[in-house]
Design a protein around this motif. Structure first.
Motif, mmCIF file in Angstrom:
data_model
loop_
_atom_site.group_PDB
_atom_site.id
_atom_site.type_symbol
_atom_site.label_atom_id
_atom_site.label_comp_id
_atom_site.label_asym_id
_atom_site.label_seq_id
_atom_site.Cartn_x
_atom_site.Cartn_y
_atom_site.Cartn_z
ATOM 1 N N GLU A 602 49.630 23.957 -4.523
ATOM 2 C CA GLU A 602 49.991 24.969 -3.537
ATOM 3 C C GLU A 602 51.408 24.721 -3.027
ATOM 4 O OE1 GLU A 602 46.963 25.984 -0.555
ATOM 5 O OE2 GLU A 602 45.611 24.624 -1.610
ATOM 6 N N ASP A 603 52.375 24.715 -3.894
ATOM 7 C CA ASP A 603 53.764 24.521 -3.496
ATOM 8 C C ASP A 603 54.658 25.173 -4.541
ATOM 9 O OD1 ASP A 603 54.270 22.667 -5.684
ATOM 10 O OD2 ASP A 603 53.208 21.162 -4.493
ATOM 11 N N VAL A 642 52.173 31.647 -3.605
ATOM 12 C CA VAL A 642 52.799 30.572 -2.825
ATOM 13 C C VAL A 642 53.463 31.124 -1.573
ATOM 14 C CG1 VAL A 642 54.627 28.814 -2.868
ATOM 15 C CG2 VAL A 642 53.131 29.114 -4.860
#
Length: 721
Positions: A602-603, A642
């Protein structure tokens, strides 16, 4: 000229109950049938305004009116009772015992005269038959002879043997024509085929005839409706005939007078220049009879013989009389056939013309309209492709028959397709449909089964609203019949709806049907389901539904299975009282080697990892031509997650007839295409996705959503059919 007070032409009225008159019989039904036949034939044969029958009462010398046709009983009131010495035509006919024509319009209904002829009984005079004529001058001898022939038969039949056959002496080798049986058969005839069968069964044998042709008159052409006893080459040549090209038929249609031809020599003598069609006929004698209904010639009936046949006066009279009844029955049946055809055309226009051939599903279906109903029904089915090779199958039945129900069915089918495109689960989709049906009115209800097959997960989920559940045929021929508790029909249910699940093996058959297939007057739903399961089990074992075959062969086997099921469950389709729908689908699960997935962080690194994963997987699948486009699509979708959504993030690739890329996240936020201006730095991502893909969309899960895009495979990578 006075106004013509005309009643429906097929109606026969009895102005007063028969009391002690000569025509009173203990068989009231037979009496009425005889009067109906006599009056109709007399009026039609002379093209009259109306027809009347008086009974003769010897004790007081009076004629009393007992039946009328073509005019109202009130219009005939001045002739309700006529003394024997009266100057009206019926009374003069009694005194002279001959046919009498008197000019004028005595009843003020627009007639030009009255032709009356006495009804001689077996041993006494029983009454008078009269026709109120409309032509100029006295009817010719042909028409007067015709009326006398009818009167002779009517007099004997009414006075001596009212319950006897139409012909009081046997006409042929088997038995006399049974008027009551013929009348009943024609009254029950619904289609033109029924009329022809009734005529063939009750009329041909008594005369020893072995050929029959029915033509319907359409403008200036004759359309073949049905035939018996003729070779195929004759029938092919006789399908459509211009009336003017056949002199015999032209005479019959023009004069409304039957033609009786006793031999080929007789035929050639009368019609030396007849068309070549006659040379194809294997017959030696013919009776050409006009079929008249509502005052118009609606067709021609030809009764034929393989040997020369002299026609007696009685045979001529009987055939002429019977043709009048048949004309009315044929007109009614043709109207039914036309309406039934239009209803079926409308119904089929609301159903899918063809079912799509999909990577995970092949299917075949049947819609069977009610055999005895001209109205359209509300049964429907559909097969809807979804994303990731998933398939929605729907079958339903709007309760009732008629245009309103058909319109409701059309609305529901459209609504289901619209909601299916939104990738709604079955229970949520039913909630929307239920509201729609309720809005249509309190009396609107529909049963429905909606099922979604997922070839990757190898499951199907479905909801039921008052509908029979699906039947699963497994590869080994065994059957699985889930028995969930269905929700009430749409329009009567209170959401939420139950959602049911099934695990499927590599291949299966899913069978969906409406209650018209399994329920009938002599079979309840449970019995019908048991018979359906038994039929499917035998057919699957015998035909090898799961053997190797290309998609075309697969569909062909499903079509044959549909025919087998219909033949077993509805052996007499013409007698069915309800529509029936059947959908059989062959499901194929996706090979594990055609699916690849990975989890992503999640980046911002997620987009780069997604592109790297796409490059490796497409290289393994030999789809390098799609690598650049797929990288762009995946990078945009993952980048949106994102920036605007939340994890966990997962990427899945599916290879089939297309390449599907799916990005899963934990947010229920709906993505939207924005209208970015020239100065905006962002907002064009989904525009890029829409441009580069064949189609794209979103579907929502319990814990998030999935954004998916599809791309066409290069031609060389397309799977072979």
């Amino acid at each position: 000229m006075a106004t013509r007070n005309v009643e429906p032409r097929s109606r026969v009225e009895r102005p007063e109950p028969a009391s002690s008159g000569t025509l009173t019989t203990s068989e009231e039904t037979a009496d009425r049938e005889t009067l109906s036949l006599v009056l109709e034939q007399a009026r039609t044969g002379l093209d009259g305004v109306g027809a009347l029958v008086h009974g003769y009462h010897r004790e007081d010398g009076e004629l009393r009116l007992i039946a009328v046709d073509g005019i109202s009983a009130a219009s005939a009131g001045p002739w309700a009772e006529l003394p024997e010495g009266h100057d009206a035509a019926p009374a003069v006919a009694v005194r002279r015992s001959v046919s009498v024509w008197v000019g004028g319009d005595p009843l003020g209904i627009g007639a030009t005269g009255t032709l009356s002829v006495s009804l001689p009984g077996a041993d006494r005079l029983v009454g008078v038959l009269s026709v109120l004529t409309a032509g100029d001058g006295e009817p010719d001898e042909v028409h007067q002879s015709f009326l006398r022939t009818i009167a002779r038969w009517a007099g004997v039949h009414l006075s001596g043997r009212p319950g006897a056959p139409l012909g009081h002496e046997p006409l042929g080798p088997e038995r006399p024509v049974q008027m009551g049986e013929l009348t009943s058969a024609l009254a029950e005839a619904v289609t033109a085929r029924d009329v022809i069968d009734a005529f063939a069964s009750h009329v041909l044998p008594p005369f020893g005839a072995d050929g029959l042709v029915f033509y319907a008159l359409e403008a200036d052409r004759l359309q073949l409706v049905g035939a018996l006893g003729y070779p195929r080459e004759f029938l092919r040549a006789a399908q459509v005939l211009p009336v003017s090209a056949h002199a015999t038929i032209l005479d019959v249609v023009g004069t409304r007078v039957p033609q009786f031809i006793e031999s080929k020599a007789d035929f050639l003598r009368r019609y030396p220049t007849e068309s070549p069609l006659s040379e194809l006929s294997p017959k030696e004698a013919w009776s050409f009879m006009p079929l008249v209904a509502s005052g118009q010639v609606v067709g021609v009936c030809v009764v034929s013989f393989s040997e020369p046949h002299p026609f007696s006066d009685e045979e001529r009279t009987l055939l002429t009389a019977v043709s009048g009844l048949v004309g009315q029955a044929l007109e009614r049946a043709r109207l039914y056939d036309a309406e039934h055809a239009r209803a079926q055309e409308l119904q089929r226009g609301l159903l899918p013309r063809t079912l799509p051939r999909l990577p995970a599903v092949s299917a075949a279906a049947r819609y069977l309209p009610a055999g005895r109903d001209t109205q359209v029904g509300g049964d429907w089915y559909d097969l809807i492709p979804l994303s990731a090779d998933r398939v929605a199958m729907v079958i339903g039945d709007v309760m009732g028959h008629g245009i309103t129900e058909a319109a409701t069915m059309g609305r529901l089918r459209t609504a289901v397709r619209t909601l299916a495109d939104l990738d709604m689960p079955p229970d949520e989709l039913f909630g929307r449909l239920n509201d729609m049906v309720r809005d249509l009115g309190e009396d609107s209800y529909a049963t429905c089964l909606y099922l979604v097959f997922d070839p990757v997960a190898r499951t199907c989920s479905y909801s039921l609203a008052g509908h029979p559940p699906p039947i699963v045929v497994l590869p080994d021929g065994t059957l699985h019949s889930p028995d969930p508790s269905p929700d009430p029909p749409l329009g009567a249910a209170c959401p939420p709806f139950d959602l049911h699940h099934l695990d499927l093996p590599e291949e299966s058959l899913l069978v969906l049907c409406t209650d018209g297939l399994i329920e009938s007057a002599d079979r309840d739903v449970e019995q019908g389901l048991a018979q359906l399961r038994q039929t499917l089990s035998r057919a699957a074992a015998r035909t090898g539904q799961f053997g190797p075959a290309d998609q075309a062969g697969d569909v062909r086997r499903l079509e044959e299975l549909c025919d087998t099921v219909v033949a077993a469950l509805l052996p007499d389709r013409e007698q069915t009282a309800d529509d029936a729908g059947l959908l059989i689908a062959h499901t194929r699960c996706t090979d594990a080697g055609d699916v690849a997935s990975c989890d992503l962080p999640e980046d911002p690194r997620a987009a780069g990892q997604a592109r790297a994963y796409v490059r490796r997987q497409l290289a393994d699948w030999k789809l390098d031509d799609l690598t650049l486009t797929t990288e762009l699509l995946v990078s945009e979708l993952v980048g949106n997650v994102v920036r605007h959504a939340k994890g966990p993030i997962r990427l899945r690739l599916l290879r089939s007839t297309s390449l599907t890329c799916e990005v899963y996240d934990g947010s229920l936020t709906t993505p939207r295409i924005q209208h970015a201006t020239y100065t905006d730095e962002g907002g064009r991502g989904l525009q890029l996705v829409a441009t580069l893909s064949r189609r794209w969309g979103a579907r929502y899960l319990q814990d998030g959503k999935c954004i998916w895009v599809e791309q066409e495979l290069p031609v060389r990578s397309q799977p072979q059919a």
